[in-house]
Design a protein around this motif. Structure first.
Motif, mmCIF file in Angstrom:
data_model
loop_
_atom_site.group_PDB
_atom_site.id
_atom_site.type_symbol
_atom_site.label_atom_id
_atom_site.label_comp_id
_atom_site.label_asym_id
_atom_site.label_seq_id
_atom_site.Cartn_x
_atom_site.Cartn_y
_atom_site.Cartn_z
ATOM 1 N N PHE A 56 136.203 -5.651 3.542
ATOM 2 C CA PHE A 56 135.982 -5.040 2.275
ATOM 3 C C PHE A 56 134.816 -5.582 1.406
ATOM 4 O O PHE A 56 134.124 -6.390 1.719
ATOM 5 N N GLY A 57 134.754 -5.401 0.135
ATOM 6 C CA GLY A 57 133.708 -5.893 -1.106
ATOM 7 C C GLY A 57 132.670 -5.276 -1.098
ATOM 8 O O GLY A 57 131.613 -5.901 -1.820
ATOM 9 N N HIS A 60 132.397 -4.391 -4.415
ATOM 10 C CA HIS A 60 132.924 -5.238 -5.505
ATOM 11 C C HIS A 60 132.207 -5.578 -6.701
ATOM 12 O O HIS A 60 131.013 -6.106 -6.623
ATOM 13 N N ASN A 62 133.771 -7.131 -9.579
ATOM 14 C CA ASN A 62 134.834 -7.782 -10.446
ATOM 15 C C ASN A 62 135.176 -7.150 -11.629
ATOM 16 O O ASN A 62 135.022 -7.775 -12.752
ATOM 17 N N GLU A 64 138.025 -6.767 -13.001
ATOM 18 C CA GLU A 64 138.945 -7.426 -13.654
ATOM 19 C C GLU A 64 138.338 -8.532 -14.660
ATOM 20 O O GLU A 64 138.548 -8.805 -15.750
ATOM 21 N N LYS A 65 137.246 -9.136 -13.997
ATOM 22 C CA LYS A 65 136.588 -10.291 -14.896
ATOM 23 C C LYS A 65 135.877 -9.523 -16.049
ATOM 24 O O LYS A 65 135.836 -10.156 -17.035
ATOM 25 N N ARG A 344 144.808 -7.380 -14.507
ATOM 26 C CA ARG A 344 144.927 -7.030 -12.863
ATOM 27 C C ARG A 344 145.172 -5.556 -12.641
ATOM 28 O O ARG A 344 145.913 -4.640 -13.391
ATOM 29 N N ARG A 346 146.570 -3.159 -9.740
ATOM 30 C CA ARG A 346 147.184 -2.968 -8.426
ATOM 31 C C ARG A 346 146.564 -1.686 -7.852
ATOM 32 O O ARG A 346 146.892 -0.525 -8.139
ATOM 33 N N LEU A 350 143.764 0.097 -1.840
ATOM 34 C CA LEU A 350 143.789 -1.029 -0.858
ATOM 35 C C LEU A 350 144.983 -1.633 -0.168
ATOM 36 O O LEU A 350 145.006 -1.809 1.136
ATOM 37 N N VAL A 382 139.492 0.368 -4.105
ATOM 38 C CA VAL A 382 139.708 -0.457 -3.138
ATOM 39 C C VAL A 382 139.020 -1.930 -3.508
ATOM 40 O O VAL A 382 139.611 -3.123 -3.412
ATOM 41 N N ASP A 383 137.532 -1.824 -3.722
ATOM 42 C CA ASP A 383 136.855 -3.049 -3.999
ATOM 43 C C ASP A 383 136.882 -3.456 -5.561
ATOM 44 O O ASP A 383 136.773 -4.874 -5.645
ATOM 45 N N ARG A 384 137.120 -2.591 -6.420
ATOM 46 C CA ARG A 384 137.139 -3.049 -7.801
ATOM 47 C C ARG A 384 135.831 -3.670 -8.292
ATOM 48 O O ARG A 384 135.740 -5.069 -8.462
#
Lengths: 384, 204
Positions: A56-57, A60, A62, A64-65, A344, A346, A350, A382-384
């Motif tokens: 994954f990734g 990505h 971030n 959430e950050k 966060r 969910r 993923l 999936v990666d957010r």
């Protein structure tokens, strides 16, 4: 049945001593069947999958950050970009969590509008997923184009309501951004009236199609115990025969007022997952009919709701909804300031991939593509 | 029919009755959501998790959400009134007492029951600090759904899950060394540089 089955991975396959060498291939990240940038490291013996590790990734960023450094309101447009096919339900999941965190009430009309746009989202998500799945199976074009033709009508409605086809940014904690016009509701009614015709046509083309059946029945079987233990949610869980739909279980919003059924599968294979989507669309239409009939007049958001500069009391809340892909949850911790201390997501896409290897072991590469297609992932989520 | 919420105090009592010697702390949540959580001790965490999953009344077979939280060192200043002798007379003096709460990392698990259709029960595991004591027991052997999510907490927060079958980075690339979701993480100034350097090394 014992839970022990679910606890352990399915037995690792042992290679046939006369079967020749193992071949490791990397499927993706740029591969038309991976629905975005997603990679699988697959170990093959001949055509047989011996091991499969998802990577994954690639997408990505971030999320959430970013959200932890933004106000509660500013994160709403970002949630659009999680599962970019279903921005409405993403908005709802987030709005619901903030409402739980800060104790905000939602006017009744807004709850009905939320149900209407969420079920429209489900319709277009499931229709396009079936289209993509058929594309993965080699039915180039036709089923996907039929699905996209219908999806486009729904996106047109979203555009006239919110100004945007896909990045709707429509819901707010405490309600929705703008009210619907009576004409818009009439257009939705007309669409809901016509949609069964498309479904009949679509199912006539696919449901008893011999090629579809032979490619999907008995493929990618997910046993019930494993599905529960691995936290699989949404149509994929119900295809394995587990009756768990958050619209029923939590009855969030006004879902407890509508009569609809939760379709359940028997075999947990790709075919059942296809059928779940086809049947759920019909149930969504039932919900839409009821919601459109019963929608009350009134405000769509309390003007006193503090959108800018919301400061929830210190504490935390986990809110979840049944998104078209499964349980979409948002976990928020407030420390009393205008920015969430913890944010966060969910992501159902993923977590539904946890069992990808288990479903693919012993199958061929062509089956891997079909099995992945039946999971219904969007890499933005999936990666957010 | 709405899902039954579970009283965290009752769950705590049930755990304490079933797992002798365990230490469970109830953490009050002041938000209107009233989702209180239970902090588990490391030695009994896996045993407690098995109990929560298999107990006939709880049947928390579905571990929905696993995530990390980073709590920095915080200084709490309280005003304390003490009696002191000032010029021979006993008077009440207000003093500011400062206590430092050491930082820690936390793994939070949201548990539901698909069979009984209730939840959530929230359990937390805490590390000793944020630097060298960052180990907590993994609950992946109890709930497979934690597999990728614990990897994510390891990747983004640096919590080490003991007993996890495959603890690797999941979202960041393998050569990455920091944990970007930590509150004190500072992104590199030139955001392109480290990525390209790592990619170049791999290509060589």
């Amino acid at each position: 049945m014992s839970v022990e089955i679910a606890e352990h991975r399915m037995t690792e396959l042992t290679s046939d001593p006369e079967g020749g060498q193992l071949l490791e291939i990397s499927m993706g990240p740029h591969h038309p069947s991976t629905h975005g940038v997603f990679r699988m490291n697959v170990t093959l013996e001949g055509e047989r999958v011996m091991r499969l590790k998802p990577v994954f990734g690639y997408l990505h960023r971030n999320h959430e950050k970013i959200a932890e450094n933004a106000s509660y309101l500013a994160s709403i447009p970002y949630t659009d970009r999680l599962d970019y096919l279903c921005s409405m339900t993403n908005n709802w999941g987030y709005a619901l969590s903030v409402e739980k965190l800060a104790g905000i009430a939602v006017p009744e009309r807004a709850e009905y509008i939320r149900v209407i746009v969420a079920e429209l989202t489900r319709l277009q998500n499931h229709a396009s997923l079936i289209g993509f799945l058929m594309q993965d199976m080699g039915a180039s074009g036709t089923p996907l184009m039929y699905a996209f033709r219908e999806r486009e009508k729904i996106l047109d409605l979203f555009e006239s309501l919110t100004g945007s086809r896909m990045m709707c940014n429509y819901m707010r904690f405490g309600g929705v951004r703008v009210d619907t016009s009576p004409e818009w509701l009439d257009e939705v009614r007309a669409l809901v009236g016509r949609f069964p015709q498309f479904l009949d046509e679509y199912e006539q083309l696919l449901t008893e199609n011999e090629i579809l059946m032979s490619r999907t029945q008995g493929v990618g079987v997910l046993p019930r115990e494993l599905a529960v233990n691995a936290g699989v949610t949404g149509p994929m869980l119900r295809a394995s025969g587990v009756n768990y739909d958050i619209r029923k279980v939590d009855g969030y919003g006004v879902y407890d007022r509508f009569a609809f059924r939760v379709p359940l599968g028997e075999h947990g294979d790709v075919y059942d997952r296809y059928m779940m989507r086809a049947l759920e669309m019909r149930e969504s239409l039932k919900i839409l009919e009821q919601a459109l009939r019963e929608i009350p007049a009134g405000p769509v958001i309390d003007p006193k709701t503090r959108l800018r500069g919301l400061r929830p009391k210190a504490g935390e809340a986990y809110g979840r909804i049944e998104s078209p892909k499964g349980e979409l949850g948002f976990f928020l911790i407030s420390n009393g300031t205008t920015e969430p201390y913890r944010y966060r997501v969910r992501p159902p896409s993923l977590i539904n991939l946890t069992v990808l290897e288990d479903m693919c072991l012993g199958r061929s590469v062509a089956d891997v593509v079909v099995i992945l297609g039946s999971v219904d992932i969007v890499l933005g989520e999936v990666d957010r | 029919m709405k899902a039954q919420t579970i009283n965290a105090e009752q769950v705590k009592a049930a755990i304490e009755a079933a797992v002798p010697g365990c230490r469970v702390e109830l953490l009050h949540n002041g938000s209107p959501s009233a989702q209180h959580s239970l902090v588990l001790d490391h030695e009994h965490a896996v045993e407690i998790a098995h109990f929560l999953r298999d107990d006939a009344e709880l049947r928390l077979d579905f571990c929905s959400n696993v995530t990390g939280v980073d709590w920095l060192d915080t200084e709490i200043s309280e005003k304390v009134k003490t009696k002191k002798l000032v010029d021979g007379v006993e008077t009440e003096v207000e003093e500011v007492k400062k206590t430092t709460v050491p930082g820690r990392l936390e793994a939070v698990y949201h548990l539901f029951s698909m069979e009984m259709k209730h939840g959530p029960v929230i359990v937390r595991l805490r590390t000793g600090n944020r630097t060298d004591d960052v180990r907590v027991p993994s609950l992946t052997p109890v709930w497979r759904s934690a597999e990728f999510q614990e990897r994510e907490v390891f990747d983004l927060y640096g919590v080490v899950f003991e007993g996890h079958p495959d603890l690797r980075r999941i979202l960041m690339w393998d050569e990455f060394t920091d944990h970007p979701m930590r509150k004190d993480y500072v992104a590199p100034a030139d955001d392109d540089e480290p990525l390209h350097a790592a990619a170049g090394e791999r290509a060589r």
